[in-house]
Enzyme design. Structure first.
Site, PDB file in Angstrom:
ATOM      1  N   GLU A 250     -18.511  21.061 -17.202  1.00  0.00           N
ATOM      2  CA  GLU A 250     -18.880  19.686 -17.569  1.00  0.00           C
ATOM      3  C   GLU A 250     -18.044  18.660 -16.817  1.00  0.00           C
ATOM      4  O   GLU A 250     -18.552  17.637 -16.346  1.00  0.00           O
ATOM      5  CB  GLU A 250     -18.705  19.485 -19.078  1.00  0.00           C
ATOM      6  CG  GLU A 250     -19.716  20.253 -19.904  1.00  0.00           C
ATOM      7  CD  GLU A 250     -19.409  20.150 -21.384  1.00  0.00           C
ATOM      8  OE1 GLU A 250     -20.107  19.411 -22.086  1.00  0.00           O
ATOM      9  OE2 GLU A 250     -18.449  20.805 -21.847  1.00  0.00           O
TER      10      GLU A 250
ATOM     11  N   ASN B   3      -2.440  -1.508  13.194  1.00  0.00           N
ATOM     12  CA  ASN B   3      -3.895  -1.326  13.149  1.00  0.00           C
ATOM     13  C   ASN B   3      -4.335  -0.024  13.806  1.00  0.00           C
ATOM     14  O   ASN B   3      -5.167   0.704  13.262  1.00  0.00           O
ATOM     15  CB  ASN B   3      -4.596  -2.516  13.809  1.00  0.00           C
ATOM     16  CG  ASN B   3      -4.262  -3.827  13.113  1.00  0.00           C
ATOM     17  OD1 ASN B   3      -3.623  -3.820  12.057  1.00  0.00           O
ATOM     18  ND2 ASN B   3      -4.681  -4.944  13.687  1.00  0.00           N
TER      19      ASN B   3
ATOM     20  N   TYR C   3      -9.743  -5.196  13.111  1.00  0.00           N
ATOM     21  CA  TYR C   3      -9.032  -4.906  11.865  1.00  0.00           C
ATOM     22  C   TYR C   3      -9.057  -6.096  10.917  1.00  0.00           C
ATOM     23  O   TYR C   3      -8.850  -7.241  11.323  1.00  0.00           O
ATOM     24  CB  TYR C   3      -7.567  -4.524  12.138  1.00  0.00           C
ATOM     25  CG  TYR C   3      -6.834  -4.176  10.855  1.00  0.00           C
ATOM     26  CD1 TYR C   3      -6.929  -2.903  10.305  1.00  0.00           C
ATOM     27  CD2 TYR C   3      -6.119  -5.147  10.153  1.00  0.00           C
ATOM     28  CE1 TYR C   3      -6.310  -2.586   9.092  1.00  0.00           C
ATOM     29  CE2 TYR C   3      -5.493  -4.842   8.942  1.00  0.00           C
ATOM     30  CZ  TYR C   3      -5.603  -3.556   8.420  1.00  0.00           C
ATOM     31  OH  TYR C   3      -5.010  -3.256   7.228  1.00  0.00           O
TER      32      TYR C   3
ATOM     33  N   THR D 161     -38.848  26.670 -12.791  1.00  0.00           N
ATOM     34  CA  THR D 161     -39.121  25.343 -12.222  1.00  0.00           C
ATOM     35  C   THR D 161     -39.359  24.440 -13.420  1.00  0.00           C
ATOM     36  O   THR D 161     -39.860  24.920 -14.453  1.00  0.00           O
ATOM     37  CB  THR D 161     -40.364  25.328 -11.305  1.00  0.00           C
ATOM     38  OG1 THR D 161     -41.508  25.666 -12.090  1.00  0.00           O
ATOM     39  CG2 THR D 161     -40.229  26.285 -10.132  1.00  0.00           C
ATOM     40  N   HIS D 162     -38.994  23.199 -13.325  1.00  0.00           N
ATOM     41  CA  HIS D 162     -39.067  22.266 -14.472  1.00  0.00           C
ATOM     42  C   HIS D 162     -38.317  22.828 -15.684  1.00  0.00           C
ATOM     43  O   HIS D 162     -38.653  22.497 -16.810  1.00  0.00           O
ATOM     44  CB  HIS D 162     -40.513  21.970 -14.876  1.00  0.00           C
ATOM     45  CG  HIS D 162     -41.398  21.591 -13.734  1.00  0.00           C
ATOM     46  ND1 HIS D 162     -41.684  20.280 -13.411  1.00  0.00           N
ATOM     47  CD2 HIS D 162     -42.045  22.353 -12.827  1.00  0.00           C
ATOM     48  CE1 HIS D 162     -42.490  20.261 -12.355  1.00  0.00           C
ATOM     49  NE2 HIS D 162     -42.724  21.503 -11.969  1.00  0.00           N
TER      50      HIS D 162
ATOM     51  N   ASN E 296     -16.572  25.905 -25.607  1.00  0.00           N
ATOM     52  CA  ASN E 296     -17.261  24.913 -24.768  1.00  0.00           C
ATOM     53  C   ASN E 296     -17.003  25.101 -23.273  1.00  0.00           C
ATOM     54  O   ASN E 296     -15.908  25.478 -22.869  1.00  0.00           O
ATOM     55  CB  ASN E 296     -16.832  23.509 -25.181  1.00  0.00           C
ATOM     56  CG  ASN E 296     -17.277  23.168 -26.585  1.00  0.00           C
ATOM     57  OD1 ASN E 296     -18.325  23.627 -27.050  1.00  0.00           O
ATOM     58  ND2 ASN E 296     -16.472  22.380 -27.281  1.00  0.00           N
TER      59      ASN E 296
ATOM     60  N   SER F  72       0.822  -1.213   0.000  1.00  0.00           N
ATOM     61  CA  SER F  72       0.000   0.000   0.000  1.00  0.00           C
ATOM     62  C   SER F  72       0.854   1.260   0.000  1.00  0.00           C
ATOM     63  O   SER F  72       0.336   2.365  -0.078  1.00  0.00           O
ATOM     64  CB  SER F  72      -0.951   0.010   1.203  1.00  0.00           C
ATOM     65  OG  SER F  72      -0.222  -0.043   2.416  1.00  0.00           O
TER      66      SER F  72
ATOM     67  N   LYS G 170      -8.188   3.797   1.560  1.00  0.00           N
ATOM     68  CA  LYS G 170      -7.363   4.980   1.309  1.00  0.00           C
ATOM     69  C   LYS G 170      -7.460   5.571  -0.085  1.00  0.00           C
ATOM     70  O   LYS G 170      -7.570   6.793  -0.241  1.00  0.00           O
ATOM     71  CB  LYS G 170      -5.901   4.659   1.620  1.00  0.00           C
ATOM     72  CG  LYS G 170      -5.636   4.584   3.096  1.00  0.00           C
ATOM     73  CD  LYS G 170      -4.265   4.072   3.376  1.00  0.00           C
ATOM     74  CE  LYS G 170      -4.237   3.235   4.624  1.00  0.00           C
ATOM     75  NZ  LYS G 170      -5.133   2.052   4.602  1.00  0.00           N
TER      76      LYS G 170
ATOM     77  N   GLN H 122      -7.440  -1.696   4.241  1.00  0.00           N
ATOM     78  CA  GLN H 122      -6.432  -0.988   3.447  1.00  0.00           C
ATOM     79  C   GLN H 122      -7.084  -0.315   2.238  1.00  0.00           C
ATOM     80  O   GLN H 122      -6.551   0.647   1.697  1.00  0.00           O
ATOM     81  CB  GLN H 122      -5.353  -1.994   3.000  1.00  0.00           C
ATOM     82  CG  GLN H 122      -4.226  -1.379   2.194  1.00  0.00           C
ATOM     83  CD  GLN H 122      -3.077  -2.349   2.007  1.00  0.00           C
ATOM     84  OE1 GLN H 122      -2.441  -2.769   2.961  1.00  0.00           O
ATOM     85  NE2 GLN H 122      -2.820  -2.747   0.773  1.00  0.00           N
TER      86      GLN H 122
ATOM     87  N   LYS I 219     -16.853  26.856 -32.024  1.00  0.00           N
ATOM     88  CA  LYS I 219     -17.262  26.381 -30.700  1.00  0.00           C
ATOM     89  C   LYS I 219     -16.450  26.985 -29.562  1.00  0.00           C
ATOM     90  O   LYS I 219     -15.252  27.202 -29.662  1.00  0.00           O
ATOM     91  CB  LYS I 219     -17.130  24.849 -30.616  1.00  0.00           C
ATOM     92  CG  LYS I 219     -18.146  24.065 -31.411  1.00  0.00           C
ATOM     93  CD  LYS I 219     -19.588  24.327 -31.006  1.00  0.00           C
ATOM     94  CE  LYS I 219     -19.953  23.714 -29.675  1.00  0.00           C
ATOM     95  NZ  LYS I 219     -19.942  22.260 -29.694  1.00  0.00           N
TER      96      LYS I 219
ATOM     97  N   SER J  94     -13.225  23.531 -30.174  1.00  0.00           N
ATOM     98  CA  SER J  94     -13.481  22.235 -30.792  1.00  0.00           C
ATOM     99  C   SER J  94     -12.393  21.975 -31.808  1.00  0.00           C
ATOM    100  O   SER J  94     -11.923  22.892 -32.479  1.00  0.00           O
ATOM    101  CB  SER J  94     -14.844  22.254 -31.471  1.00  0.00           C
ATOM    102  OG  SER J  94     -14.891  21.282 -32.491  1.00  0.00           O
TER     103      SER J  94
HETATM  104  N1  ARG Z   1      -1.080  -1.415   5.119  1.00  0.00           N
HETATM  105  C1  ARG Z   1      -2.091  -1.622   6.114  1.00  0.00           C
HETATM  106  C2  ARG Z   1      -3.294  -0.722   5.873  1.00  0.00           C
HETATM  107  O1  ARG Z   1      -3.175   0.210   5.150  1.00  0.00           O
HETATM  108  C3  ARG Z   1      -1.542  -1.305   7.457  1.00  0.00           C
HETATM  109  C4  ARG Z   1      -2.106  -2.143   8.563  1.00  0.00           C
HETATM  110  C5  ARG Z   1      -1.704  -3.538   8.376  1.00  0.00           C
HETATM  111  N2  ARG Z   1      -2.005  -4.344   9.478  1.00  0.00           N
HETATM  112  C6  ARG Z   1      -1.889  -5.659   9.389  1.00  0.00           C
HETATM  113  N3  ARG Z   1      -2.184  -6.316  10.403  1.00  0.00           N
HETATM  114  N4  ARG Z   1      -1.530  -6.234   8.265  1.00  0.00           N
HETATM  115  O2  ARG Z   1      -4.377  -0.975   6.364  1.00  0.00           O
END
Ligand code: ARG
Length: 457
Positions: free
Chosen positions: A287, A107, A314, A152-153, A282, A20, A322, A319, A280, A274
């Site tokens: 958008e 964790n 956990y 409206t509408h 735009n 990660s 993120k 993971q 054009k 365009s």
């Molecule tokens: N890379 C993990 C995460 O982003 C960190 C925690 C990992 N914990 C574990 N017991 N493997 O969640």
């Protein structure tokens, strides 16, 4: 980390599959801040000496510098940012570094880093929302007397002031800011000290850690603390909602910038051409904002779906929280930086708006209310004016061009003063209940928002 338990190294393909660090490196500043606070608690508990604490802190600060200057080497073989930083520290300072992870698990560490990150991003989004509101407020002041049709509408309905529309946008973004403040309350809780799931036999002063890191509260259940990603869901919802508001604003501006409406024109710096049609111009910025709302919703759905089947505490699935979070932060930050730059350059075509607002049909309801003020029940008045509109349409004339004698055929209560009904500014002046678009209300609202935004609430 594997040394004691495993004889074999992790397979390359498994390591690539599970790393990660390629995205959670973005938590590094928070990870370092968390470790510095943690080591203060370790020192207080007598696990590290004052000298070791100093060494760890200095080492971590150096690593922070290296990361900032781009010198730090992130090793995907070490899974995540937490392991990378810890490993670099131990390489740098030796044995003391190996003491840092006492009474801590990744964790609770990752939960901490994520909360620090979200807290920071709540502040950032709130500041950007304020800039956006200021841009609307400036535009409202510049065009304070400009009348436009309200819809409206998407059909012409009743007259409003353009400033009333802009103040309406400020309201929506103020709710977003309020939601962020509320989300902050549940984000501002320290999870560190929860360990993997059950705390530790080494008891740390969590109040000290909370103070060091500026947390308002401390989590009260270690199992829940490593499980909890509610704050991520809530924050992603807040961002999705901001995106939805920006998307609706974009849609208004896109429609208003068509030749058919011609109410506004995007400046050249915020328009595209365009590759085929030379004429054009735009509205791509609006958008794209409308389009990106899809990813904001997707990111919220993604985290909710990840969480729904998880057993408590956990699980590695967490993971996956993120990338969705980072993507929504990037998407919203970019949009919130764009609009305050784009709005002041928007050309507002006053003539087109005023001309459209002068459609007498916009005052059909006022005409019914004229009869109501003379004692006609509203439903009856509605029907009378409806018939007048139908007649006018059939005769190809305007509602305000019907002769008094013809009006009187439908109601004897029509009189010479009926001409006043078709004065659009008079109509606006009369709309003075709280929240309605009378010029007086609009001016008071502009003043009130100036004060509110100035006070920062
Ligand atoms: N890379 C993990 C995460 O982003 C960190 C925690 C990992 N914990 C574990 N017991 N493997 O969640």
């Amino acid at each position: 980390m594997r040394k004691g338990r495993f004889q074999k190294a992790v397979a390359d393909v498994a390591q690539r599959y599970s790393e990660s660090v390629s995205f959670d490196y973005r938590l590094c500043r928070h990870d370092i801040a968390g470790s510095i606070a943690h080591v203060a608690a370790l020192a207080k508990a007598g696990i590290v000496s004052a000298a070791e604490q100093k060494k760890i802190e200095t080492g971590l600060r150096e690593i922070e510098q290296e990361i900032e200057s781009g010198k730090f080497h992130w090793d995907e073989g070490l899974e995540d940012a937490h392991m990378n930083i810890e490993s670099a520290l131990t390489k740098k300072i030796g044995e003391a570094g190996a003491k840092l992870h006492t009474a801590r698990s990744r964790n609770d560490q990752v939960a901490l880093d994520l909360r620090l990150y979200v807290k920071e991003q709540i502040e950032r989004a709130s500041a950007l929302l304020k800039k956006l509101q200021t841009a609307f407020l400036d535009l409202a002041e510049e065009h304070v007397d400009l009348v436009m049709p309200g819809y409206t509408h998407l059909q012409r309905a009743q007259p409003i002031l353009f400033a009333h529309y802009l103040l309406g946008q400020i309201e929506a973004f103020a709710r977003d800011a309020e939601r962020l403040r509320d989300c902050l309350q549940r984000t501002d809780v320290l999870p560190l000290g929860s360990g993997a799931l059950a705390g530790s036999t080494i008891v740390l002063d969590r109040e000290l850690i909370a103070r060091e890191l500026g947390f308002a509260r401390i989590s009260q259940n270690s199992l829940d603390a490593v499980s909890d990603r509610d704050f991520v869901c809530e924050f992603l919802f807040c961002l999705a909602m901001i995106g939805m508001h920006l998307s609706r604003l974009s849609e208004d501006l896109i429609i208003w910038s068509t030749s058919e409406f011609g109410f506004v024109e995007f400046s050249e710096g915020f328009s595209t051409g365009s590759s085929l049609m030379p004429q054009k111009k735009n509205p791509d910025m609006a958008e794209l904002t409308r389009g990106r709302t899809g990813r904001l919703y997707g990111n919220l759905m993604s985290i909710l779906t990840t969480l729904k089947g998880l057993p408590s505490s956990y699980n590695r699935d967490l993971q996956e929280d993120k990338e969705a979070l980072f993507d929504s932060v990037d998407t919203i930050s970019a949009a919130l930086e764009l609009f305050p730059a784009m709005l002041p350059q928007l050309k507002v075509n006053r003539e087109r708006m005023e001309a459209a607002a002068n459609d007498p049909n916009l005052l059909a309801t006022d005409l019914a209310e004229y009869l109501v003020k003379k004692g006609v029940p509203f439903r009856e008045a509605h029907e009378i004016v409806g018939a007048l509109v139908a007649n006018a349409v059939a005769q190809g004339t305007k509602l305000n061009a019907i002769a008094l004698a013809d009006l009187k055929k439908l109601s004897p209560l029509f009189d010479v003063d009926v001409v006043d009904v078709f004065d659009v500014r008079r109509s606006l002046v009369a709309r003075r209940a709280i929240g309605a678009p009378s010029p007086e209300n609009v001016k008071a609202q502009i003043k009130a928002w100036h004060e509110r935004i100035g006070r920062g609430d």
